[in-house]
Design a protein around this motif. Structure first.
Motif, PDB file in Angstrom:
ATOM      1  N   GLU A   1       1.609  -4.878   3.274  1.00  0.00           N
ATOM      2  CA  GLU A   1       0.235  -5.954   3.014  1.00  0.00           C
ATOM      3  C   GLU A   1      -0.942  -5.010   3.251  1.00  0.00           C
ATOM      4  OE1 GLU A   1       1.140  -9.449   5.175  1.00  0.00           O
ATOM      5  OE2 GLU A   1       2.971 -10.091   3.916  1.00  0.00           O
ATOM      6  N   THR A   2      -1.001  -4.503   4.458  1.00  0.00           N
ATOM      7  CA  THR A   2      -2.317  -3.986   4.833  1.00  0.00           C
ATOM      8  C   THR A   2      -2.612  -2.673   4.198  1.00  0.00           C
ATOM      9  OG1 THR A   2      -1.320  -2.825   6.981  1.00  0.00           O
ATOM     10  CG2 THR A   2      -2.129  -5.358   7.268  1.00  0.00           C
ATOM     11  N   GLY A   3      -1.638  -1.832   3.729  1.00  0.00           N
ATOM     12  CA  GLY A   3      -1.689  -0.402   3.006  1.00  0.00           C
ATOM     13  C   GLY A   3      -1.422   0.464   3.983  1.00  0.00           C
ATOM     14  N   GLU A   4      -0.933   0.208   5.056  1.00  0.00           N
ATOM     15  CA  GLU A   4      -0.695   1.339   6.253  1.00  0.00           C
ATOM     16  C   GLU A   4       0.742   1.787   6.040  1.00  0.00           C
ATOM     17  OE1 GLU A   4      -3.562  -1.176   9.523  1.00  0.00           O
ATOM     18  OE2 GLU A   4      -1.612  -1.603   9.060  1.00  0.00           O
ATOM     19  N   LEU A   5       1.268   1.051   5.262  1.00  0.00           N
ATOM     20  CA  LEU A   5       2.650   1.736   4.728  1.00  0.00           C
ATOM     21  C   LEU A   5       2.564   1.829   3.145  1.00  0.00           C
ATOM     22  CD1 LEU A   5       5.500   2.611   5.072  1.00  0.00           C
ATOM     23  CD2 LEU A   5       6.119   0.197   4.990  1.00  0.00           C
TER      24      LEU A   5
END
Length: 346
Positions: free
Chosen positions: A169-173
């Motif tokens: 969801e956060t764009g960290e994966l």
């Protein structure tokens, strides 16, 4: 082992690869990645383990992180954590600890209580190691299957999400890697002979094929079978790539297939660049924060840094004096295993 010598083995138990790193007296002496078809069940892990070097199977202070709990041979992630923790306790000789990220190091007997902390926390280990050397940075670890983009602020991992679901969801994966990602996940159309051609939504070719044709795929990075169970020559990659647009290899030449591969490489790079740009816009990351890059797809991370006007700093260069005689390329590929080993040995 000498009574004066401290030996630590860091492990990253994945669903496709097992990675191990040997740390002796604070230096990385060796790093190894081996294929593991964990989706067939724990016996696949036994088979991989039997083929690893003696140093991996010998007595040591073993520190384990994992992503293999996601594999569909397990009922759910908690079951996967429990079974992998049990396997580690039964098969690794010496002290065995699990990396529980924000909860620190725990014994295998505590796996059930800390399943949410242990599950897929390998990114946290790498970010924690980087934080000891660079107070502010963005980790960009692009592997065979996924990419981790982790802010480090004030010397600590500063990801907004923690679980895989949260970090998606956060764009960290970003679920995009340089070996296993199906090309149909990168685009719906591709250019061919002056037309915008729809792709076949089939598992005909992967990113290993395109990066092989562009000349970027590191030696030894592609350790699993190809989609058609055939070889990994340029010609065989061209054949698989051609099927993505409903054609045979003979309908194009090497230059055309290389251009098509480059299109897909660009299609893969853009979402990763956007994710990195978004994270770098955070108020707690200064303008000079570098990208610390590692993984089999380090070459993509370096391109992202160049496009964003940031310095790319290899993980292998960052750890400096801790890098012993191990091959730097494999240290980079096995970053989380190296990281848990060094964090635990410090």
């Amino acid at each position: 082992m000498s009574q004066h010598q401290v030996r630590t083995v860091g492990w990253d138990l994945g669903g496709v690869h097992v990675k191990a790193a040997l740390i002796e007296d604070g230096r990385v002496r060796a790093a190894r990645q081996a294929p593991c078809r964990l989706w067939h069940g724990l016996p696949a892990l036994d088979e991989t383990f039997a083929g690893l070097p003696d140093w991996a199977r010998g007595e040591a202070d073993h520190v384990v992180t994992m992503t293999g709990e996601l594999t569909d041979c397990f009922a759910d992630r908690a079951d996967g954590v429990a079974q992998l923790a049990g396997w580690a306790a039964a098969n690794l000789t010496g002290r065995v600890r699990l990396y529980a990220g924000r909860a620190g190091l725990v014994g295998p007997e505590a796996a059930g209580r800390h399943a949410a902390d242990i599950a897929s926390a390998n990114w946290h280990a790498t970010a924690a190691l980087i934080g000891r050397h660079r107070p502010d940075a963005l980790l960009v670890d692009i592997g065979s299957t996924t990419a981790d983009l982790i802010p480090i602020a004030g010397g600590r991992p500063a990801a907004t999400g923690y679980s895989d679901a949260e970090r998606l969801e956060t764009g960290e994966l970003v679920y995009s890697g340089v070996v296993r990602t199906p090309l149909a996940a990168l685009a719906s159309h591709a250019p061919w002979n002056g037309r915008r051609v729809a792709l076949m939504a089939e598992y005909f070719a992967t990113t290993a094929d395109i990066h092989r044709l562009t000349g970027d795929l590191p030696e030894g990075a592609d350790q699993q079978h190809s989609p058609d169970l055939k070889g990994k020559s340029a010609a065989e990659s061209e054949t698989r790539l051609a099927r993505m647009i409903g054609r045979d290899r003979g309908e194009g030449n090497a230059a055309q297939w290389a251009a098509l591969a480059a299109f897909f490489a660009e299609a893969q790079l853009r979402p990763l660049q956007d994710a990195a740009a978004t994270l770098l816009s955070r108020a707690d990351l200064p303008e000079g924060a570098p990208l610390v890059v590692c993984g089999a797809g380090r070459f993509l991370a370096e391109r992202i840094a160049a496009r964003l006007g940031r310095r790319a700093e290899p993980l292998t260069g960052l750890i400096g004096g801790a890098l012993g005689e191990a091959d730097p390329a494999w240290v980079s590929t096995c970053g989380p295993a190296v990281a848990v080993g060094l964090v635990a040995a410090a």
